[in-house]
Design a protein around this motif. Structure first.
Motif, PDB file in Angstrom:
ATOM      1  N   ALA A   1      31.184  14.386  97.628  1.00 21.60           N
ATOM      2  CA  ALA A   1      29.822  14.806  98.000  1.00 21.60           C
ATOM      3  C   ALA A   1      29.665  16.312  97.782  1.00 21.60           C
ATOM      4  O   ALA A   1      28.627  16.772  97.281  1.00 21.60           O
ATOM      5  N   SER A   2      30.699  17.077  98.111  1.00 14.24           N
ATOM      6  CA  SER A   2      30.654  18.527  97.900  1.00 14.24           C
ATOM      7  C   SER A   2      30.624  18.859  96.412  1.00 14.24           C
ATOM      8  O   SER A   2      29.876  19.743  95.984  1.00 14.24           O
ATOM      9  N   VAL A   3      31.425  18.159  95.629  1.00 17.52           N
ATOM     10  CA  VAL A   3      31.433  18.386  94.179  1.00 17.52           C
ATOM     11  C   VAL A   3      30.062  18.062  93.590  1.00 17.52           C
ATOM     12  O   VAL A   3      29.551  18.801  92.734  1.00 17.52           O
ATOM     13  N   THR A   4      29.448  17.001  94.071  1.00 19.65           N
ATOM     14  CA  THR A   4      28.106  16.625  93.604  1.00 19.65           C
ATOM     15  C   THR A   4      27.096  17.707  93.954  1.00 19.65           C
ATOM     16  O   THR A   4      26.263  18.077  93.120  1.00 19.65           O
ATOM     17  N   LYS A   5      27.171  18.227  95.169  1.00 17.77           N
ATOM     18  CA  LYS A   5      26.265  19.313  95.571  1.00 17.77           C
ATOM     19  C   LYS A   5      26.459  20.537  94.683  1.00 17.77           C
ATOM     20  O   LYS A   5      25.489  21.161  94.255  1.00 17.77           O
TER      21      LYS A   5
ATOM     22  N   VAL B   1      34.057  24.833 102.290  1.00 18.75           N
ATOM     23  CA  VAL B   1      34.262  24.294 100.944  1.00 18.75           C
ATOM     24  C   VAL B   1      34.521  25.427  99.960  1.00 18.75           C
ATOM     25  O   VAL B   1      35.453  25.372  99.147  1.00 18.75           O
ATOM     26  N   LEU B   2      33.711  26.482 100.037  1.00 16.07           N
ATOM     27  CA  LEU B   2      33.881  27.621  99.135  1.00 16.07           C
ATOM     28  C   LEU B   2      35.242  28.287  99.341  1.00 16.07           C
ATOM     29  O   LEU B   2      35.898  28.679  98.373  1.00 16.07           O
ATOM     30  N   MET B   3      35.690  28.382 100.586  1.00 16.60           N
ATOM     31  CA  MET B   3      36.983  28.995 100.879  1.00 16.60           C
ATOM     32  C   MET B   3      38.129  28.152 100.317  1.00 16.60           C
ATOM     33  O   MET B   3      39.100  28.693  99.777  1.00 16.60           O
TER      34      MET B   3
ATOM     35  N   ILE C   1      37.958  26.210  97.688  1.00 14.11           N
ATOM     36  CA  ILE C   1      37.912  26.386  96.234  1.00 14.11           C
ATOM     37  C   ILE C   1      38.546  27.722  95.849  1.00 14.11           C
ATOM     38  O   ILE C   1      39.359  27.792  94.924  1.00 14.11           O
ATOM     39  N   CYS C   2      38.194  28.783  96.579  1.00 17.47           N
ATOM     40  CA  CYS C   2      38.743  30.106  96.297  1.00 17.47           C
ATOM     41  C   CYS C   2      40.256  30.121  96.464  1.00 17.47           C
ATOM     42  O   CYS C   2      40.975  30.713  95.649  1.00 17.47           O
ATOM     43  N   LYS C   3      40.746  29.459  97.505  1.00 14.90           N
ATOM     44  CA  LYS C   3      42.193  29.406  97.736  1.00 14.90           C
ATOM     45  C   LYS C   3      42.878  28.665  96.584  1.00 14.90           C
ATOM     46  O   LYS C   3      43.912  29.100  96.082  1.00 14.90           O
ATOM     47  N   THR C   4      42.280  27.577  96.151  1.00 11.22           N
ATOM     48  CA  THR C   4      42.848  26.777  95.067  1.00 11.22           C
ATOM     49  C   THR C   4      42.868  27.541  93.752  1.00 11.22           C
ATOM     50  O   THR C   4      43.850  27.493  93.008  1.00 11.22           O
ATOM     51  N   LEU C   5      41.776  28.251  93.459  1.00  8.30           N
ATOM     52  CA  LEU C   5      41.658  28.967  92.186  1.00  8.30           C
ATOM     53  C   LEU C   5      42.169  30.404  92.263  1.00  8.30           C
ATOM     54  O   LEU C   5      42.138  31.129  91.270  1.00  8.30           O
ATOM     55  N   ASN C   6      42.609  30.819  93.463  1.00  9.87           N
ATOM     56  CA  ASN C   6      43.106  32.177  93.683  1.00  9.87           C
ATOM     57  C   ASN C   6      42.074  33.216  93.240  1.00  9.87           C
ATOM     58  O   ASN C   6      42.347  34.073  92.405  1.00  9.87           O
ATOM     59  N   CYS C   7      40.872  33.083  93.811  1.00  9.20           N
ATOM     60  CA  CYS C   7      39.791  33.999  93.457  1.00  9.20           C
ATOM     61  C   CYS C   7      38.971  34.340  94.694  1.00  9.20           C
ATOM     62  O   CYS C   7      39.243  33.853  95.782  1.00  9.20           O
ATOM     63  N   ASP C   8      37.948  35.162  94.512  1.00 16.43           N
ATOM     64  CA  ASP C   8      37.057  35.573  95.587  1.00 16.43           C
ATOM     65  C   ASP C   8      35.753  34.785  95.469  1.00 16.43           C
ATOM     66  O   ASP C   8      35.428  34.277  94.385  1.00 16.43           O
ATOM     67  N   ILE C   9      35.006  34.703  96.552  1.00 19.29           N
ATOM     68  CA  ILE C   9      33.745  33.948  96.541  1.00 19.29           C
ATOM     69  C   ILE C   9      32.793  34.458  95.456  1.00 19.29           C
ATOM     70  O   ILE C   9      32.145  33.671  94.778  1.00 19.29           O
TER      71      ILE C   9
ATOM     72  N   ALA D   1      40.528  17.237  93.864  1.00 19.06           N
ATOM     73  CA  ALA D   1      41.826  16.830  94.389  1.00 19.06           C
ATOM     74  C   ALA D   1      42.646  18.039  94.857  1.00 19.06           C
ATOM     75  O   ALA D   1      43.228  18.015  95.947  1.00 19.06           O
ATOM     76  N   SER D   2      42.668  19.088  94.061  1.00 21.32           N
ATOM     77  CA  SER D   2      43.476  20.270  94.388  1.00 21.32           C
ATOM     78  C   SER D   2      42.971  20.996  95.629  1.00 21.32           C
ATOM     79  O   SER D   2      43.755  21.466  96.448  1.00 21.32           O
ATOM     80  N   ALA D   3      41.647  21.105  95.744  1.00 15.25           N
ATOM     81  CA  ALA D   3      41.055  21.843  96.865  1.00 15.25           C
ATOM     82  C   ALA D   3      40.907  20.979  98.113  1.00 15.25           C
ATOM     83  O   ALA D   3      40.672  21.496  99.199  1.00 15.25           O
ATOM     84  N   GLY D   4      41.028  19.667  97.951  1.00 14.85           N
ATOM     85  CA  GLY D   4      40.882  18.773  99.098  1.00 14.85           C
ATOM     86  C   GLY D   4      39.458  18.725  99.617  1.00 14.85           C
ATOM     87  O   GLY D   4      39.221  18.693 100.821  1.00 14.85           O
ATOM     88  N   ILE D   5      38.495  18.749  98.671  1.00 21.26           N
ATOM     89  CA  ILE D   5      37.083  18.664  99.069  1.00 21.26           C
ATOM     90  C   ILE D   5      36.541  17.284  98.695  1.00 21.26           C
ATOM     91  O   ILE D   5      37.118  16.584  97.867  1.00 21.26           O
TER      92      ILE D   5
END
Length: 73
Positions: free
Chosen positions: A31-35, A46-48, A50-58, A24-28
């Motif tokens: 299907a992506s979560v399942t993968k 998708v990775l970007m 997630i990184c933006k949501t969690l404030n982290c690097d890949i 919900a937070s990352a807007g993905i």
């Protein structure tokens, strides 16, 4: 090369987040979560997100694991 998202799951545990919270937070999509859950490849977008949501690097959420040095692609 195989992909491992163990680092991602650890971050979610540390932040007391569930997969549905990340989705919900990352807007993905689910299907992506399942993968991700199955250790399958997802898009860079998708990775970007997630990184933006969690404030982290890949590198904080993904790890590449060599499977065979002769493997191509």
């Amino acid at each position: 090369m195989e992909v491992s998202y163990k680092k991602l799951w650890k971050i979610l545990i540390d932040k007391d987040m569930k997969k549905k919270d990340l989705q919900a937070s990352a807007g993905i999509s689910w299907a992506s979560v399942t993968k991700l859950s199955k250790g399958e490849r997802v898009s860079m977008e998708v990775l970007m997100k997630i990184c933006k949501t969690l404030n982290c690097d890949i590198g904080d959420i993904v790890e590449l694991i060599p499977t065979d040095e002769n493997e191509i692609g």
